[in-house]
Scaffold this active site. Structure first.
Site, PDB file in Angstrom:
ATOM      1  NE  ARG A  38      -3.491  -0.079   2.625  1.00  9.43           N
ATOM      2  CZ  ARG A  38      -4.265  -0.369   3.667  1.00  9.43           C
ATOM      3  NH1 ARG A  38      -4.399   0.524   4.648  1.00  9.43           N
ATOM      4  NH2 ARG A  38      -4.878  -1.522   3.758  1.00  9.43           N
ATOM      5  CG  HIS A  84      -6.583  -1.568  -5.655  1.00 11.01           C
ATOM      6  ND1 HIS A  84      -5.376  -1.962  -5.113  1.00 11.01           N
ATOM      7  CD2 HIS A  84      -6.952  -0.484  -4.930  1.00 11.01           C
ATOM      8  CE1 HIS A  84      -5.025  -1.155  -4.147  1.00 11.01           C
ATOM      9  NE2 HIS A  84      -5.976  -0.241  -4.013  1.00 11.01           N
ATOM     10  CE1 TYR A 128     -21.783  14.723 -14.365  1.00  8.69           C
ATOM     11  CE2 TYR A 128     -20.759  14.932 -12.208  1.00  8.69           C
ATOM     12  CZ  TYR A 128     -21.886  14.861 -12.996  1.00  8.69           C
ATOM     13  OH  TYR A 128     -23.120  14.930 -12.413  1.00  8.69           O
TER      14      TYR A 128
END
Length: 767
Positions: A38, A84, A128
């Site tokens: 991570r 993931h 968007y």
């Protein structure tokens, strides 16, 4: 007691097992997962798992730099579903950062839509925006289909993902990285790709290259937001040698001439990772709090580029001095803490030097080259095997046609035929002679390829092309085999590949030129506040309740002043805007105010406690103008005191500076300017003592020494004077009286003294 269960996913824990050990083992597992999967980047490709998985998912979606864009929601969704299994917002945020040119020196994602800005505004929602990979990402992925890196199963075993990317350039240093793991962190600044490749080339030529020579090629970070690095060269060298340190960076600014003596400062580049909106808020706060009195206004005139305009209050101030104050008090100057803590070979976290990081990348490139070469040799061998079969077909075309045409199992027949023997062409099925078992010159792969051959490939020209292709592949295989056998050839090939990347993305391109410059840190003299403030006369007024104001000009000190109901005047004196005003608290702390920062005199002013951190239970003992080089007599009500230089009482913060140490129930009694050679002390018992000033020590802070001995009560007042001129005070009638002969009251310091002379003020005060 443990519950029996047959579920293999549940691990029973015996009660006898110490809780500390059980928790420690599980926390260690969590810590290792956080460190490796991570927070820390891999030294080979410079990516964390989430970034690597995003780029791999985008490649699987066939997103290319010249192709169309795809909705970010689709990209983050595929990444989350296939590789993931975390929150889609976290994945999208990671992808957004890869597309931000003010965060990434070389963006790996090409974003279309609102991907945030340097002001700190967030990107639009993933539905968007659209994205695709950049040409640099293609360089990171180059060769991934040629078994250049290892693959591992994804989280549910349905698919495979790369353990690391091939990485054609040192992405870790090119784009930097930051992360906080468990017990460790990393913070690596971005660098210039052209310089990094120069450093790699130098290490290839000389693996023992001195650190000094390496840092000459890679002189320091190259931030995407530009700016100027003012860290000394020796400090940067030490930082790169150890992998830890800090690099000071400043905004880029210039002076614009407005004509007629006017000028303004324009900031065009700000330090890395500073949000422009918060920077301007901080500058506006400095103006409001008058921490930089010479700064009159700040305006944001930015459009696509950055343009922050700073207006000086006084034209006469030097721009370098003004910027020096702003560098100290705002984020126009920052220190980037460098900590190159990375994963070596994807497994071992270690703080590495610049050399070690580049070495890890180069070793990875050599491994990738060897694996790609071996893969290419394997492909060539496979193709050569097929080509040999095709050539045999053309040399024995009639026999091949007979077998395919008449044999029930042509594949087995082709493999059984001995192609060294000549056969005549069969004219019919009865005339066809089945092949007799021989040594078999065709393999199963060759036989299958012959059976899949198209009829149009049987023309003579195709045979010539096959021979030419075979010869070319044999030459290529020989070169590749020589490459695998010679380490020197491998490093030469790596150097050539790096040079190709440098030509494509180096300083010859707009994106590749260096953006951050270097400058020597000039020692700017401490800017006196007086130089930044327009000098004007004021009259300082402070009431008994602690309301302070400054009236413009020098008004008559005896004129009637207005105060709040129940309040009255206490301190009033003439000063100037450039003066420092010292507030002496009853708690022994000294506070500093600027005359220019005092509220105007139109109203009743403001409570002084809003400007300094004076406790509510501590009164103002004295208020005076600070003068450099003076000495002050300070004393407590307990009768202790000392001499303090005026330079030691200036405070730099609202909290003030502790000068006189007082116990509970004791407060500061006085603060007087020192003049003369003797000290006169009077107690609440009206006893007066005169002793030499030399008997008092000069200290920066502390309790002091005993001035006068008291059986009961404490100190009322003290003053310094010249013994030859006598002691002066005002009697109850307001007349000035002088006592020339003080023999009766002279004594040793800390003695009791004698009763004050007749006519001494009843309030036991000299003034």
């Amino acid at each position: 007691m443990t519950e029996n269960t047959d579920d293999p996913k549940i691990e029973p824990v015996e009660i006898a097992e110490p809780l500390r050990r059980a928790i420690g083992e599980r926390y260690l597992t969590y810590a290792l997962s956080t460190i490796m999967h991570r927070a820390l980047p891999d030294a080979r490709d410079g990516l964390k798992p989430v970034h690597r998985r995003i780029l791999w998912a985008m490649r699987r979606l066939r997103l290319t730099p010249t192709g169309g864009f795809l909705k970010s929601a689709k990209i983050s969704g595929d990444t989350m579903g296939d590789f993931h299994p975390h929150g889609d917002s976290a994945i999208y945020d990671a992808m957004v950062r890869l597309a931000q040119d003010f965060n990434m020196r070389y963006p790996l994602v090409d974003g279309q839509g609102n991907f945030g800005n340097i002001d700190g505004d967030n990107a639009a929602a993933s539905r968007y925006t659209e994205a695709r990979i950049t040409a640099l990402t293609e360089a990171l992925l180059e060769g991934i289909d040629e078994t250049a890196v290892d693959f591992r199963p994804n989280y549910d075993g349905r698919l495979e993902e790369p353990v690391v990317l091939p990485a054609a350039f040192p992405n870790l240093l090119a784009n930097g990285a930051s992360g906080i793991a468990v017990g460790m962190a990393t913070n690596i600044p971005p660098h210039n790709l052209h310089e990094l490749i120069d450093g790699c080339q130098a290490l290839i030529q000389d693996p023992d290259l001195p650190d000094e020579d390496l840092v000459k090629l890679i002189p320091g970070p190259d931030f995407p937001t530009g700016g100027v690095i003012v860290e000394p060269r020796d400090s940067i060298l030490d930082t790169y040698r150890t992998g830890r340190g800090a690099i000071r960076m400043r905004a880029r600014w210039s002076v614009e001439d407005l004509g007629r003596g006017g000028w303004q400062i324009v900031v065009t580049e700000i330090p890395y990772q500073v949000q422009k909106s918060k920077l301007i808020e901080r500058l506006a706060e400095l103006i409001q709090l008058k921490k930089v009195p010479a700064l009159a206004d700040v305006r944001d005139e930015s459009a696509a580029d950055i343009r922050i305009v700073l207006e000086p209050r006084v034209r006469t101030i030097d721009p370098d001095m003004l910027m020096g104050m702003l560098f100290k008090n705002s984020d126009l100057e920052l220190r980037f803490s460098l900590n190159m803590n990375v994963l070596i070979d994807g497994r071992v976290p270690r703080v590495c030097s610049l050399r070690e990081v580049l070495r890890a990348f180069l070793d990875h490139r050599r491994d990738v080259l060897q694996r790609r070469t071996a893969h290419r040799i394997e492909k060539i061998d496979h193709r050569l095997e097929i080509l040999e079969g095709f050539i045999i077909t053309f040399l024995n075309l009639d026999r091949v046609i007979d077998i395919i045409r008449y044999d029930a199992d042509p594949k087995a027949a082709l493999m059984a035929e001995s192609w060294g023997k000549k056969h005549r062409r069969a004219t019919s099925e009865d005339d066809y002679q089945p092949p007799k078992p021989g040594k078999g010159e065709l393999s199963e792969v060759q036989a299958e390829a012959i059976l899949n051959m198209r009829l149009r490939s049987l023309r003579k020209l195709e045979e010539l092309e096959l021979v030419a292709e075979r010869d070319a592949l044999r030459d290529e295989r020989a070169d590749l085999a020589a490459l695998l056998a010679d380490v020197g050839l491998q490093w030469a090939r790596i150097a050539r590949d790096l040079a190709d990347v440098q030509r494509q993305f180096g300083k010859g391109t707009e994106a590749g030129r260096r953006r951050t410059d270097f400058a020597d840190l000039a020692e700017v003299e401490e800017v006196p506040l007086e130089a930044m403030i327009e000098r004007e006369p004021i009259t300082v007024i402070c009431s008994k309740m602690g309301w302070i104001r400054a009236m413009k000009g020098h008004v008559a000190l005896d004129q009637e002043m207005k105060f709040k109901d129940g309040d009255e005047g206490r301190f009033v004196f003439h000063a100037e805007t450039t003066d420092r005003i010292v507030v002496v608290g009853a708690n022994g702390r000294f506070y500093t105010l600027m005359g220019a920062n005092l509220p105007g005199g139109r109203g009743m002013g403001e409570p002084v406690r809003l400007m300094i951190d004076l406790p509510n239970d501590a009164e103002i003992t004295d208020l005076m103008i600070w003068r450099a080089g003076e000495k002050l007599l300070v004393a407590s009500t307990a009768g202790d005191g000392f001499i303090v230089p005026s330079d030691e009482v200036l405070a730099q913060t609202r909290a003030g500076k502790q000068v006189l140490t007082v116990k509970e129930g004791v407060r500061t009694a006085l603060c007087r300017r020192v003049t003369g050679d003797h000290v006169a002390v009077v107690g609440e018992n009206r006893k007066l003592l005169v002793f030499p000033l030399a008997d008092l020590p000069e200290m920066a802070k502390g309790k002091g020494v005993r001035l006068q001995k008291y059986k009961d009560g404490g100190l009322s007042d003290a003053i310094t004077f010249t013994l030859a001129d006598g002691l002066t005070w005002k009697d109850p009638a307001g007349r000035t009286r002088t006592e020339p002969d003080l023999t009766q009251w002279k004594g040793a310091r800390a003695s009791a003294g004698a009763m004050a002379p007749r006519g001494f003020p009843r309030d036991n005060r000299f003034t």
